[in-house]
Design a protein around this motif. Structure first.
Motif, PDB file in Angstrom:
ATOM      1  N   TYR A 121       0.813  -1.216   0.000  1.00 57.48           N
ATOM      2  CA  TYR A 121       0.000   0.000   0.000  1.00 57.48           C
ATOM      3  C   TYR A 121       0.849   1.270   0.000  1.00 57.48           C
ATOM      4  O   TYR A 121       0.358   2.350  -0.356  1.00 57.48           O
ATOM      5  N   ALA A 122       2.125   1.136   0.371  1.00 62.00           N
ATOM      6  CA  ALA A 122       2.995   2.313   0.437  1.00 62.00           C
ATOM      7  C   ALA A 122       3.330   2.858  -0.939  1.00 62.00           C
ATOM      8  O   ALA A 122       3.714   4.037  -1.060  1.00 62.00           O
ATOM      9  N   VAL A 123       3.188   2.022  -1.986  1.00 60.08           N
ATOM     10  CA  VAL A 123       3.538   2.497  -3.336  1.00 60.08           C
ATOM     11  C   VAL A 123       2.680   3.693  -3.747  1.00 60.08           C
ATOM     12  O   VAL A 123       3.068   4.454  -4.632  1.00 60.08           O
ATOM     13  N   ARG A 124       1.534   3.838  -3.123  1.00 59.43           N
ATOM     14  CA  ARG A 124       0.634   4.937  -3.493  1.00 59.43           C
ATOM     15  C   ARG A 124       1.170   6.301  -3.079  1.00 59.43           C
ATOM     16  O   ARG A 124       0.727   7.332  -3.608  1.00 59.43           O
ATOM     17  N   VAL A 125       2.108   6.305  -2.150  1.00 59.79           N
ATOM     18  CA  VAL A 125       2.619   7.587  -1.649  1.00 59.79           C
ATOM     19  C   VAL A 125       4.128   7.730  -1.860  1.00 59.79           C
ATOM     20  O   VAL A 125       4.746   8.615  -1.288  1.00 59.79           O
ATOM     21  N   LEU A 126       4.719   6.888  -2.700  1.00 60.83           N
ATOM     22  CA  LEU A 126       6.156   6.970  -2.935  1.00 60.83           C
ATOM     23  C   LEU A 126       6.501   8.254  -3.682  1.00 60.83           C
ATOM     24  O   LEU A 126       5.792   8.666  -4.598  1.00 60.83           O
ATOM     25  N   PRO A 127       7.610   8.893  -3.325  1.00 62.73           N
ATOM     26  CA  PRO A 127       8.056  10.083  -4.070  1.00 62.73           C
ATOM     27  C   PRO A 127       8.376   9.719  -5.523  1.00 62.73           C
ATOM     28  O   PRO A 127       8.781   8.597  -5.823  1.00 62.73           O
ATOM     29  N   LYS A 128       8.221  10.676  -6.408  1.00 65.21           N
ATOM     30  CA  LYS A 128       8.478  10.432  -7.833  1.00 65.21           C
ATOM     31  C   LYS A 128       9.925  10.022  -8.082  1.00 65.21           C
ATOM     32  O   LYS A 128      10.211   9.247  -8.999  1.00 65.21           O
ATOM     33  N   MET A 129      10.853  10.516  -7.272  1.00 66.56           N
ATOM     34  CA  MET A 129      12.252  10.162  -7.442  1.00 66.56           C
ATOM     35  C   MET A 129      12.469   8.660  -7.264  1.00 66.56           C
ATOM     36  O   MET A 129      13.194   8.014  -8.027  1.00 66.56           O
ATOM     37  N   LEU A 130      11.808   8.077  -6.272  1.00 65.75           N
ATOM     38  CA  LEU A 130      11.929   6.642  -6.041  1.00 65.75           C
ATOM     39  C   LEU A 130      11.207   5.858  -7.139  1.00 65.75           C
ATOM     40  O   LEU A 130      11.687   4.805  -7.572  1.00 65.75           O
ATOM     41  N   LEU A 131      10.077   6.359  -7.589  1.00 66.21           N
ATOM     42  CA  LEU A 131       9.342   5.675  -8.655  1.00 66.21           C
ATOM     43  C   LEU A 131      10.178   5.587  -9.918  1.00 66.21           C
ATOM     44  O   LEU A 131      10.152   4.572 -10.628  1.00 66.21           O
ATOM     45  N   ALA A 137       6.264 -13.113 -12.591  1.00 68.05           N
ATOM     46  CA  ALA A 137       6.813 -11.795 -12.269  1.00 68.05           C
ATOM     47  C   ALA A 137       7.215 -11.725 -10.793  1.00 68.05           C
ATOM     48  O   ALA A 137       8.250 -11.133 -10.451  1.00 68.05           O
ATOM     49  N   SER A 138       6.413 -12.345  -9.931  1.00 68.17           N
ATOM     50  CA  SER A 138       6.724 -12.345  -8.499  1.00 68.17           C
ATOM     51  C   SER A 138       7.999 -13.119  -8.214  1.00 68.17           C
ATOM     52  O   SER A 138       8.818 -12.718  -7.378  1.00 68.17           O
ATOM     53  N   VAL A 139       8.175 -14.236  -8.915  1.00 69.48           N
ATOM     54  CA  VAL A 139       9.400 -15.021  -8.758  1.00 69.48           C
ATOM     55  C   VAL A 139      10.589 -14.238  -9.292  1.00 69.48           C
ATOM     56  O   VAL A 139      11.632 -14.117  -8.635  1.00 69.48           O
ATOM     57  N   PHE A 140      10.432 -13.699 -10.492  1.00 66.56           N
ATOM     58  CA  PHE A 140      11.527 -12.983 -11.144  1.00 66.56           C
ATOM     59  C   PHE A 140      11.961 -11.775 -10.317  1.00 66.56           C
ATOM     60  O   PHE A 140      13.157 -11.510 -10.149  1.00 66.56           O
ATOM     61  N   ALA A 141      11.009 -11.006  -9.802  1.00 67.32           N
ATOM     62  CA  ALA A 141      11.351  -9.810  -9.027  1.00 67.32           C
ATOM     63  C   ALA A 141      12.140 -10.157  -7.776  1.00 67.32           C
ATOM     64  O   ALA A 141      12.993  -9.389  -7.326  1.00 67.32           O
ATOM     65  N   SER A 142      11.869 -11.317  -7.203  1.00 67.80           N
ATOM     66  CA  SER A 142      12.552 -11.732  -5.977  1.00 67.80           C
ATOM     67  C   SER A 142      13.929 -12.319  -6.247  1.00 67.80           C
ATOM     68  O   SER A 142      14.753 -12.395  -5.335  1.00 67.80           O
ATOM     69  N   LEU A 143      14.173 -12.745  -7.483  1.00 68.34           N
ATOM     70  CA  LEU A 143      15.437 -13.402  -7.822  1.00 68.34           C
ATOM     71  C   LEU A 143      16.322 -12.575  -8.732  1.00 68.34           C
ATOM     72  O   LEU A 143      17.467 -12.939  -8.977  1.00 68.34           O
ATOM     73  N   ILE A 144      15.811 -11.475  -9.253  1.00 67.20           N
ATOM     74  CA  ILE A 144      16.540 -10.702 -10.256  1.00 67.20           C
ATOM     75  C   ILE A 144      17.889 -10.263  -9.694  1.00 67.20           C
ATOM     76  O   ILE A 144      17.974  -9.694  -8.612  1.00 67.20           O
ATOM     77  N   PRO A 145      18.981 -10.576 -10.400  1.00 70.46           N
ATOM     78  CA  PRO A 145      20.312 -10.274  -9.857  1.00 70.46           C
ATOM     79  C   PRO A 145      20.642  -8.795  -9.926  1.00 70.46           C
ATOM     80  O   PRO A 145      20.309  -8.105 -10.884  1.00 70.46           O
ATOM     81  N   GLY A 146      21.291  -8.300  -8.873  1.00 70.42           N
ATOM     82  CA  GLY A 146      21.781  -6.932  -8.876  1.00 70.42           C
ATOM     83  C   GLY A 146      20.782  -5.861  -8.510  1.00 70.42           C
ATOM     84  O   GLY A 146      21.138  -4.679  -8.442  1.00 70.42           O
ATOM     85  N   ALA A 147      19.526  -6.229  -8.265  1.00 71.16           N
ATOM     86  CA  ALA A 147      18.510  -5.224  -7.946  1.00 71.16           C
ATOM     87  C   ALA A 147      18.460  -4.988  -6.439  1.00 71.16           C
ATOM     88  O   ALA A 147      18.404  -5.941  -5.668  1.00 71.16           O
ATOM     89  N   PRO A 148      18.468  -3.721  -5.992  1.00 75.84           N
ATOM     90  CA  PRO A 148      18.337  -3.452  -4.554  1.00 75.84           C
ATOM     91  C   PRO A 148      17.030  -4.019  -4.011  1.00 75.84           C
ATOM     92  O   PRO A 148      16.010  -4.057  -4.707  1.00 75.84           O
ATOM     93  N   TYR A 149      17.084  -4.438  -2.762  1.00 74.90           N
ATOM     94  CA  TYR A 149      15.921  -5.086  -2.150  1.00 74.90           C
ATOM     95  C   TYR A 149      14.689  -4.200  -2.199  1.00 74.90           C
ATOM     96  O   TYR A 149      13.587  -4.649  -2.498  1.00 74.90           O
ATOM     97  N   TRP A 150      14.858  -2.903  -1.929  1.00 74.64           N
ATOM     98  CA  TRP A 150      13.684  -2.024  -1.846  1.00 74.64           C
ATOM     99  C   TRP A 150      13.011  -1.879  -3.206  1.00 74.64           C
ATOM    100  O   TRP A 150      11.790  -1.719  -3.274  1.00 74.64           O
ATOM    101  N   THR A 151      13.780  -1.934  -4.293  1.00 73.69           N
ATOM    102  CA  THR A 151      13.152  -1.857  -5.613  1.00 73.69           C
ATOM    103  C   THR A 151      12.370  -3.126  -5.919  1.00 73.69           C
ATOM    104  O   THR A 151      11.306  -3.080  -6.542  1.00 73.69           O
ATOM    105  N   GLN A 152      12.903  -4.276  -5.484  1.00 71.58           N
ATOM    106  CA  GLN A 152      12.167  -5.535  -5.641  1.00 71.58           C
ATOM    107  C   GLN A 152      10.866  -5.482  -4.848  1.00 71.58           C
ATOM    108  O   GLN A 152       9.843  -6.018  -5.273  1.00 71.58           O
TER     109      GLN A 152
END
Length: 217
Positions: A101-111, A129-144
């Protein structure tokens, strides 16, 4: 599923030789200099950390882009492996609920920083997509954490799949925290092998999904 053949493994090694070399050098440096590091003060502090404060920190700090691994390591020192892993798992599932639910108020810079990760995910299959987002290499945790809610993945699917996979990945840092109290060279090697194996599995699964959906890897 077909396991990569020898040629594919060699190609993988060439592509990620710098990353593998960096991992090796880090493990070597830790092995050489560990004896000169005094962890007594850190262990004493970690064992006195208020569980409620640690729980809240694990839930909310990663949502604000803070690295999650140091917090998982503290949980390992504070609670041991299994209790620490259960503790971390509980924070991950609570965190996913709030992040949804926090995605609704994320700053544009983070988006804007999340958009490149979102574009790599298969938009026509929420489970993959849920599997891929959790396993994607090199992506910061918060972006996943935020990419899937932005795609419209259902809450239950998001919490269950992403939560379970991130719990499995968190085991490395929790185990490192446990080992900090009783370090051995053999333990370091075992942790390194586990970490590299887990990273390899994540990469392999991610590349399979990349090929399946024809996305940029």
């Amino acid at each position: 599923m077909t396991w990569p053949d020898g040629q594919q493994w060699r190609a993988l090694g060439r592509r990620y030789r710098k990353a593998l070399a960096a991992i090796f050098l880090v493990l070597l440096a830790v092995g050489v200099f560990w004896g000169s590091i005094d962890l007594t003060a850190f262990e004493a502090w970690a064992n006195e950390v208020n569980p409620a404060l640690l729980f809240l920190s694990l839930v909310f700090l990663p949502m604000a882009t803070f690295p999650v691994s140091p917090l998982n390591l503290i949980a390992g020192v504070r609670f041991g492996f299994w209790d620490g892993l259960l503790f971390v798992a509980a924070t991950i599932f609570v965190q996913h609920f709030f992040a949804y639910y926090a995605v609704r108020v994320l700053p544009k810079m983070l988006l804007r920083r999340i958009e490149p990760i979102k574009e790599r995910l298969p938009s026509n299959a929420h489970t993959d997509a849920s599997v891929f987002a959790s396993l994607i290499p090199g992506a910061p945790y918060w972006t996943q954490l935020y990419a899937l809610p932005l795609m419209g993945v259902p809450l239950v699917l998001y919490v269950v799949i992403s939560g379970v996979l991130h719990t499995i990945r968190s085991a490395t840092a929790v185990l490192a925290g446990v080992m900090a109290e009783d370090f051995s060279a053999i333990g370091l090697v075992a942790l390194g092998i586990y970490s590299v194996t887990l990273a390899g599995i994540c990469f392999w699964c991610g590349k399979r999904l990349t090929r399946k959906y024809g996305q940029a890897g």
